[in-house]
Enzyme design. Structure first.
Site, short mmCIF file in Angstrom:
data_model
loop_
_atom_site.label_atom_id
_atom_site.label_comp_id
_atom_site.label_asym_id
_atom_site.label_seq_id
_atom_site.Cartn_x
_atom_site.Cartn_y
_atom_site.Cartn_z
N SER A 1 5.75 -3.42 10.20
CA SER A 1 5.04 -2.64 11.05
C SER A 1 6.13 -2.47 12.34
CB SER A 1 3.89 -3.13 11.50
OG SER A 1 2.89 -3.03 10.42
N SER B 1 5.14 0.31 1.08
CA SER B 1 5.04 -0.27 2.47
C SER B 1 3.80 0.43 2.97
CB SER B 1 6.37 -0.18 3.05
OG SER B 1 7.01 1.14 2.79
N ASN C 1 0.68 -1.23 1.84
CA ASN C 1 0.71 -2.71 2.18
C ASN C 1 1.14 -3.23 3.44
OD1 ASN C 1 -0.90 -2.78 -0.42
ND2 ASN C 1 0.92 -2.40 -1.36
N TYR C 2 1.92 -2.73 4.05
CA TYR C 2 2.74 -3.43 5.14
C TYR C 2 2.62 -2.56 6.48
CZ TYR C 2 4.70 -6.54 1.72
OH TYR C 2 4.85 -7.35 0.93
N LEU C 3 2.46 -1.33 6.43
CA LEU C 3 2.61 -0.69 7.78
C LEU C 3 1.08 -0.41 8.32
CD1 LEU C 3 5.03 1.92 6.54
CD2 LEU C 3 5.51 -0.10 7.87
#
Length: 741
Positions: A579, A692, A695-697
């Site tokens: 992030s 991403s 799930n990640y940002l």
DNA sequence: CACGAGACTTAGGATTGAGTAC
DNA sequence: GTACTCAATCCTAAGTCTCGTG
């Protein structure tokens, strides 16, 4: 939905009666052969002792410690001043030489009931919902509990209009999930995931449809009519004929062994060699069927679509605490062959058909229990509100539990997701301290602390996964940080990081290992000197298959992290680094003066940096080269045009000149764009941006960016994204402040 | 207190379907 | 309209991490 006719009963059906009789020879073969592709260096399936993980080598580090680049005893002073947090510094004095791992496991206190006390609210809600439940089916609770102080930010505009007009229109909305702005409500106490829950259970796989008579299986060149059970499984194999799986020994051996279990006695006697099996007619038939489906008329396709929607309406919705929420995977996984990835030892094994008798239903105590298909019953019905799943069953190949859960757009998932990013933001606040700490720990006199520090450094810098231990016979050989082995690491005092680099860097560590899904992680990084020295120390005197971090595992690492910050685990670093990278890159790459297309490109570039950091890869698409070729041609053509325009410009005069200039500039611009998209395409060849983004940002970063630069959100977030991140969209758009991760 | 079961998130490939080219 | 292409969605495997237990 009837399932009755399936030949693939996994219960006590006759088909099951034969077990692995006489197949030992096959089993042995598997073990002896190398069953994976040789071109993958780590694909080799040398059997490792399952245990060798568990008792990591206990070595004596007395000597090793001495040869760090500085005497270790000095360090001990330092380390004790470090901070009070880390328990007993003194006692560790003699810890100098590592002893078998002592764990201070008891992080037991758990965050359980520690938090809030918003009971009244919940109670109220619950009673309301209880009444809801009586008839679960359509009912107009739409604007329940007057929680909508403002018009909902629903996806469909038409909806809003209707809502005002008349309540009758609600009819249409009953099939859909309702908008639950949970982020405006108080949170439930920990542990309890819901108060009421009702749903319609799973949707079972369509029953087996036998092959028509003219489609034959052949053995040794002769037509052979198979029993229903054997035929169904034969169809599974036919489906994999074009796939690489069918060339793998492990797959074939596992398949054959399982298939034979379901054959009639006669079939089993006859069919012993997969190479003599001819599935081609079945394969052709399946392809024809696919063609037929594709060639269906519009009406037929529409009908199928409507059927699907019908299923969705019934099984696709659950009512949880009075809110209609989408269910994610309400279709029970159909039978088939297990498609384990990488060098999975169980690939090709049969995944049996799941029957109601295998399924556990979880629902509210007072809600109506979903009906099993006629003639069937559930394995169990329970009412466990400490978990979020609606149905579960045990998958046969690995014996793991499978669950039906809610869609990511649901409160239950969304809230968790929100928490995940909030935890990552808390990490942001203390990351400096944590980095200082592990940097200090590079010099610890205790081996396990040094290893922990270096592991954490890698996790932080390279966004590696934790790397839990894995059971050798149940999974492919893949690793993460804590399970890295000596063979995965190389050290160079000096080396180029990339082929084309001009300069060499000092203290380079090379990683080359199979990660999750057997995706290769390959990276050369210049590390701090002290890290480098430590890595060399950890490598010393070990065999290639020994653990790099022999005094470390994920449990102790996470335990340590938890002591630094509540809720901190290894994966939080990935979320945080992903992030923060997006946010930083967006600032760097976005030019406010650019047009929307260019801004999107900038966004994708930032996204790509994250994907590269997290090593999110994808297979190069089969059509990639062709598509690239096409693009090259386009560029060539455009170049010609530019040249022509240039000539025209030279010879132009007066008003003509201005016009020619414009044309030239325009073409030049187009060419530039094409070149950019070529670069973009090329850079994206093996990089998967989706993982991403999903799930990640922290979605609020993206939403804030879109808001700030006037980029329509749907240019970067699909409908699914917008549903999943509704909470984030609302938060950012209703706030006056700029969101900063 | 290690260990496995359980629950939940993250992952890439396969399939679908919308958009575009022909 | 048909064919093709690529993004979106679906599917389910493979991770992470926690918790209960012998």
């Amino acid at each position: 939905m009837s399932v009755v006719s399936s030949p693939l009963k996994n219960g006590n059906g006759a088909a099951m009666a034969f077990d692995s009789n006489g197949n030992d020879d096959i089993k042995r073969e598997v073990k002896e052969e190398t069953m994976s592709d040789d071109d993958v260096p780590w694909g080799e399936l040398v059997k490792r002792d399952k245990k060798d993980k568990k008792n990591k080598q206990k070595r004596n580090y007395n000597d090793e410690d001495g040869d760090g680049d500085e005497p270790v005893k000095k360090v001990s002073k330092k380390s004790s001043k470090l901070n009070g947090k880390r328990g007993s510094d003194d006692e560790s004095e003699d810890d100098y030489k590592p002893k078998s791992k002592k764990k201070t496991s008891s992080g037991k206190k758990r965050a359980r009931g520690s938090s809030s006390d918003e009971e009244e609210d919940d109670d109220e809600q619950m009673s309301e919902e209880l009444s809801d439940e009586e008839d679960f089916k359509p009912q107009k609770r739409k604007s329940k509990s007057g929680d909508k102080s403002k018009p909902s930010t629903s996806s469909s505009a038409k909806k809003e209009v209707k809502k005002e007009v008349t309540k009758k229109k609600v009819k249409k909305e009953e099939d859909v999930e309702d908008i639950w702005e949970w982020w405006k409500e108080d949170k439930k106490p920990d542990g309890v995931k819901w108060n009421t829950l009702s749903h319609m259970g799973p949707l079972f796989a369509a029953p087996y449809l036998p092959l028509p008579d003219h489609v034959n299986f052949k053995y040794n060149g002769e037509v052979m009519k198979l029993s229903l059970a054997a035929e169904e499984i034969a169809q599974f194999y036919a489906g994999v004929l074009d796939h690489e799986y069918s060339t793998k020994d492990a797959f074939n051996t596992n398949f054959m062994k399982d298939w034979r279990k379901y054959m009639s006695t006669k079939e089993r006697e006859r069919i012993v060699d997969l190479r003599k099996c001819d599935f081609r007619q079945i394969d052709t038939f399946q392809k024809e069927q696919r063609e037929i489906r594709k060639a269906m008329t519009k009406e037929e396709k529409l009908k199928i679509k409507e059927e699907k929607e019908g299923e969705m309406k019934i099984y696709g919705i659950a009512v949880i605490d009075g809110h209609r929420q989408k269910v994610a995977n309400f279709r029970i996984e159909p039978p088939g062959l297990f498609r384990g990835r990488g060098g999975h030892p169980k690939m090709g094994m049969l995944k049996k058909r799941i029957l109601p008798e295998d399924v556990i239903i979880n629902c509210g105590k007072s809600s109506e229990i979903p009906k099993p298909p006629p003639g069937h019953r559930w394995k169990e019905v329970r009412h466990d509100n400490t978990v979020t799943w609606l149905c579960s069953w045990t998958e046969g190949v690995l014996g793991q539990n499978k669950y039906i859960m809610l869609n990511p757009s649901s409160k239950i998932k969304g809230e968790k997701d929100y928490e995940k990013y909030e935890t990552a933001r808390r990490l942001k606040k203390i990351i400096g301290g944590i980095r200082d700490r592990y940097t200090e720990d590079f010099r610890s006199k205790e081996m396990r602390i040094r290893q922990r520090a270096v592991a954490l450094y890698f996790i932080d810098k390279l966004a590696l996964r934790a790397g839990n231990e894995k059971d050798v016979d149940e999974a492919a050989d893949t690793v993460g940080c804590c399970s890295l082995r000596v063979e995965h690491i190389k050290t160079f005092e000096k080396a180029k990081l990339n082929e084309g680099d001009k300069k060499e860097k000092e203290f380079v560590v090379e990683f080359d290992f199979p990660g999750k899904d057997s995706i290769r992680y390959y990276n050369r990084v210049a590390v701090e000197k002290r890290v480098f020295k430590n890595v060399k120390l950890f490598l010393e005197g070990k065999a290639p298959r020994d653990d790099l971090f022999d005094r470390l595992d994920t449990a102790s690492l996470n335990e340590h992290l938890r002591s630094l910050m509540p809720g901190l685990t290894v994966k939080v670093f990935r979320t945080y680094n992903a992030s923060i990278t997006l946010q930083d890159q967006l600032i760097k790459l976005t030019n406010p003066k650019d047009n929307v297309a260019a801004k999107i490109l900038a966004y994708n570039r930032a996204n790509r940096q994250v994907a590269i950091l997290c090593n999110h890869q994808r297979a190069v698409s089969k059509t990639f080269d062709a598509a690239m070729e096409k693009l090259e041609q386009k560029i060539k053509d455009k170049k010609k045009e530019v040249k022509a325009a240039e000539e025209a410009l030279k010879s132009a005069r007066g008003a003509e000149k201005e016009k020619a200039q414009k044309k030239y500039d325009r073409l030049k611009e187009q060419l530039k764009k094409l070149k950019i998209s070529r670069t973009d395409k090329d850079e994206n060849k093996q990089v998967a941006l989706g993982t991403s983004k999903l799930n990640y940002l922290d979605p609020r970063i993206t939403i804030q960016w879109a808001k700030k630069y006037d980029v329509p959100l749907e240019k970067v977030f699909t409908k699914t994204h917008r549903e999943k991140f509704r909470w984030a969209i609302d938060m950012v758009n209703t706030s006056d402040e700029e969101y900063v991760f």
